[in-house]
Design an enzyme around this catalytic site. Structure first.
Site, mmCIF file in Angstrom:
data_model
loop_
_atom_site.group_PDB
_atom_site.id
_atom_site.type_symbol
_atom_site.label_atom_id
_atom_site.label_comp_id
_atom_site.label_asym_id
_atom_site.label_seq_id
_atom_site.Cartn_x
_atom_site.Cartn_y
_atom_site.Cartn_z
ATOM 1 N N ALA A 78 -4.750 2.360 3.915
ATOM 2 C CA ALA A 78 -6.186 2.692 3.925
ATOM 3 C C ALA A 78 -7.018 1.518 3.419
ATOM 4 O O ALA A 78 -8.054 1.176 4.007
ATOM 5 C CB ALA A 78 -6.433 3.943 3.083
ATOM 6 N N ASP A 122 1.673 4.129 9.184
ATOM 7 C CA ASP A 122 0.606 4.324 8.195
ATOM 8 C C ASP A 122 -0.712 3.701 8.647
ATOM 9 O O ASP A 122 -1.774 4.310 8.536
ATOM 10 C CB ASP A 122 0.999 3.695 6.852
ATOM 11 C CG ASP A 122 2.113 4.449 6.151
ATOM 12 O OD1 ASP A 122 2.813 5.231 6.820
ATOM 13 O OD2 ASP A 122 2.284 4.250 4.932
ATOM 14 N N GLY A 177 0.773 4.150 -4.380
ATOM 15 C CA GLY A 177 2.236 4.152 -4.319
ATOM 16 C C GLY A 177 2.831 5.544 -4.330
ATOM 17 O O GLY A 177 3.985 5.731 -4.685
HETATM 18 N N1 LIG Z 1 -7.674 1.436 -4.936
HETATM 19 C C1 LIG Z 1 -6.985 0.332 -4.702
HETATM 20 N N2 LIG Z 1 -7.478 -0.881 -5.052
HETATM 21 C C2 LIG Z 1 -6.761 -1.993 -4.793
HETATM 22 N N3 LIG Z 1 -5.547 -2.009 -4.208
HETATM 23 C C3 LIG Z 1 -5.022 -0.852 -3.842
HETATM 24 C C4 LIG Z 1 -5.705 0.380 -4.041
HETATM 25 N N4 LIG Z 1 -4.940 1.385 -3.569
HETATM 26 C C5 LIG Z 1 -3.814 0.791 -3.087
HETATM 27 N N5 LIG Z 1 -3.855 -0.525 -3.239
HETATM 28 C C6 LIG Z 1 -2.785 -1.466 -2.887
HETATM 29 O O1 LIG Z 1 -1.713 -0.750 -2.294
HETATM 30 C C7 LIG Z 1 -0.520 -0.848 -3.113
HETATM 31 C C8 LIG Z 1 0.287 0.462 -3.033
HETATM 32 O O2 LIG Z 1 0.902 0.498 -1.771
HETATM 33 P P1 LIG Z 1 2.306 1.210 -1.477
HETATM 34 O O3 LIG Z 1 2.620 0.960 -0.044
HETATM 35 O O4 LIG Z 1 3.299 0.818 -2.509
HETATM 36 O O5 LIG Z 1 1.974 2.737 -1.715
HETATM 37 P P2 LIG Z 1 1.164 3.771 -0.822
HETATM 38 O O6 LIG Z 1 0.629 3.055 0.370
HETATM 39 O O7 LIG Z 1 0.182 4.443 -1.688
HETATM 40 O O8 LIG Z 1 2.298 4.806 -0.441
HETATM 41 P P3 LIG Z 1 3.178 4.916 0.936
HETATM 42 O O9 LIG Z 1 3.229 3.550 1.533
HETATM 43 O O10 LIG Z 1 4.515 5.418 0.482
HETATM 44 O O11 LIG Z 1 2.440 5.901 1.748
HETATM 45 C C9 LIG Z 1 -1.049 -1.171 -4.506
HETATM 46 O O12 LIG Z 1 -0.066 -1.848 -5.268
HETATM 47 C C10 LIG Z 1 -2.222 -2.072 -4.161
HETATM 48 O O13 LIG Z 1 -1.801 -3.374 -3.824
HETATM 49 C C1 LIG Z 2 8.936 4.724 4.267
HETATM 50 C C2 LIG Z 2 7.936 4.451 5.378
HETATM 51 O O1 LIG Z 2 8.467 5.009 6.589
HETATM 52 C C3 LIG Z 2 6.615 5.161 5.133
HETATM 53 C C4 LIG Z 2 5.860 4.764 3.898
HETATM 54 O O2 LIG Z 2 4.598 5.457 3.865
HETATM 55 C C5 LIG Z 2 7.772 2.961 5.539
HETATM 56 C C6 LIG Z 2 7.046 2.580 6.809
HETATM 57 O O3 LIG Z 2 7.023 3.332 7.775
HETATM 58 O O4 LIG Z 2 6.496 1.446 6.839
HETATM 59 MG MG LIG Z 3 1.904 1.898 1.705
#
Ligand SMILES: Nc1ncnc2c1ncn2[C@@H]1O[C@H](COP(=O)(O)OP(=O)(O)OP(=O)(O)O)[C@@H](O)[C@H]1O
Ligand SMILES: C[C@@](O)(CCO)CC(=O)[O-]
Ligand SMILES: [Mg+2]
Length: 344
Positions: free
Chosen positions: A128, A170, A120
């Site tokens: 990923a 992403d 997050g």
């Molecule tokens: N190591 C992990 N093991 C299990 N689930 C994970 C793991 N890493 C991420 N996740 C999943 O992804 C969610 C986080 O996703 P989120 O889109 O909120 O943040 P992000 O992808 O890290 O950031 P952003 O989308 O802003 O680049 C976690 O709540 C979980 O569901």
């Molecule tokens: C905020 C945002 O632009 C990027 C999150 O990593 C949302 C998205 O593109 O899905």
């Molecule tokens: Mg994300």
């Protein structure tokens, strides 16, 4: 047993605006999520996530309502964690059915997730995990998808989990690796020099859904907010040119500008701003928040070690590291050795 890994990413430009059809340029970085899938004899999903709390936890279920964690963790953490894994397994089953015409809707898996991408924090951990999960589970059933197909299915998964608040940026970046350009459904890899990327992490996280919803509301309420989003699109188009020319100074200037507009849209935070200013004061070419914002990571460009050193001494910054551009997207890995799989 099959293990696949996929990289996290930073946005050079264009997060949030990309949700409304403006272009964005994310870059994959050498921090990965590794997902191991092993076919089971029954229809259960058993998920072992090492990095979700201090000790990690294992959950076994046949549907998300029947979660039985092995340690006391909150229901909401499990739901949050399982959403992406569930959706990835579902996409993998659909892909196998489509490629081979075989019904695998009742096939269960043992899934193990290990990741060096903070959750997050704007580095694309969800993409990923989803990309690596789809790749590992389909390969485990004998189906090899192209990275483009994995990207498309991972997008469908993120789109569902995030209730429609997701762009393709992403997931496409994580599946393909390198620098990419995403504008609506038009996704492509672009040439990029090795970039001197530095990441600062405040130890926090932002709620992507809520942040996207906040920007959506501003955009509907004020024409100048809609104009701000369009201006971000203009920055991205200038940025692409600077990237093609390898003009790091210009990239930095445009990143600074992009951060200012994100700040105006209300998605920065005190600690993100503090890290951005610490990087600029240390002589970085430019710095901005990356991803959804609210908390998490900033990305800066600096050939020297000055920015990472300054960030480490910045109140609120928990970790600073150099991140190499990762030209590899999703890929197969050696499964972890038996002792690392224990408890899975
Ligand atoms: N190591 C992990 N093991 C299990 N689930 C994970 C793991 N890493 C991420 N996740 C999943 O992804 C969610 C986080 O996703 P989120 O889109 O909120 O943040 P992000 O992808 O890290 O950031 P952003 O989308 O802003 O680049 C976690 O709540 C979980 O569901
Ligand atoms: C905020 C945002 O632009 C990027 C999150 O990593 C949302 C998205 O593109 O899905
Ligand atoms: Mg994300």
């Amino acid at each position: 047993m099959t293990t696949s890994s996929a990289p996290g990413k930073v946005y050079l430009f264009g997060e949030h605006a990309v949700v409304y059809g403006e272009p964005a340029v994310p870059c994959a970085i050498e921090r990965r999520a590794r997902v191991t899938a092993e076919r089971r004899d029954d229809e259960l999903l058993r998920v072992h996530a090492d990095d979700l709390s201090l000790d990690g936890f294992t959950v076994e279920y046949s549907g998300s309502s029947e979660s039985k964690p092995d340690v006391a963790v909150s229901e909401s953490l499990i739901d949050a964690a399982m959403g992406y894994v569930d959706a990835a397994v579902e996409q993998a089953r659909e892909a196998v059915a489509e490629e081979r015409g075989e019904d695998v809707s009742e096939v269960g898996f043992d899934i193990t997730i290990e990741s060096d991408i903070p959750l997050g924090a704007g580095l694309g951990s969800s993409a990923a995990v989803t990309v690596a999960g789809i790749d590992a589970a389909t390969r485990e059933l004998g189906v090899e998808l192209s990275p483009e197909t994995v990207a498309d299915r991972a997008f469908q998964a993120e789109y569902e989990v995030q209730s429609g608040e997701a762009s393709r940026a992403d997931t496409f970046c994580s599946a393909m690796g390198g620098a990419v350009r995403v504008e609506g459904d038009d996704c492509r890899r672009i040439e990029a020099p090795d970039l001197p990327i530095v990441v600062g992490f405040d130890g926090g996280a932002g709620d992507t859904g809520a942040l996207v919803a906040g920007v959506r509301q501003l955009r509907e309420e004020y024409d100048f907010a809609a104009d701000t989003i369009e201006a971000i699109g203009d920055i991205v188009r200038e940025g692409e040119q600077a990237l093609a020319e390898g003009d790091i100074a210009e990239l930095g200037r445009l990143m600074d500008f992009n951060h200012g507009l994100l700040e105006a849209l209300g998605v920065s935070s005190r600690s993100l701003d503090r890290m951005v200013w610490a990087a600029r004061d240390a002589g970085a070419e430019g710095a901005k928040l990356t991803g959804a914002g609210g908390g998490g990571c900033v990305v800066a460009l600096d050939e020297t070690d000055e920015t990472s050193t300054a960030l480490r001494f910045t109140p609120g910054c928990e970790e600073a590291f150099r991140a190499e551009l990762d030209r590899d997207g999703v890929r197969v890995e050696q499964p972890p050795s038996d002792d690392r799989m224990e408890g899975a």
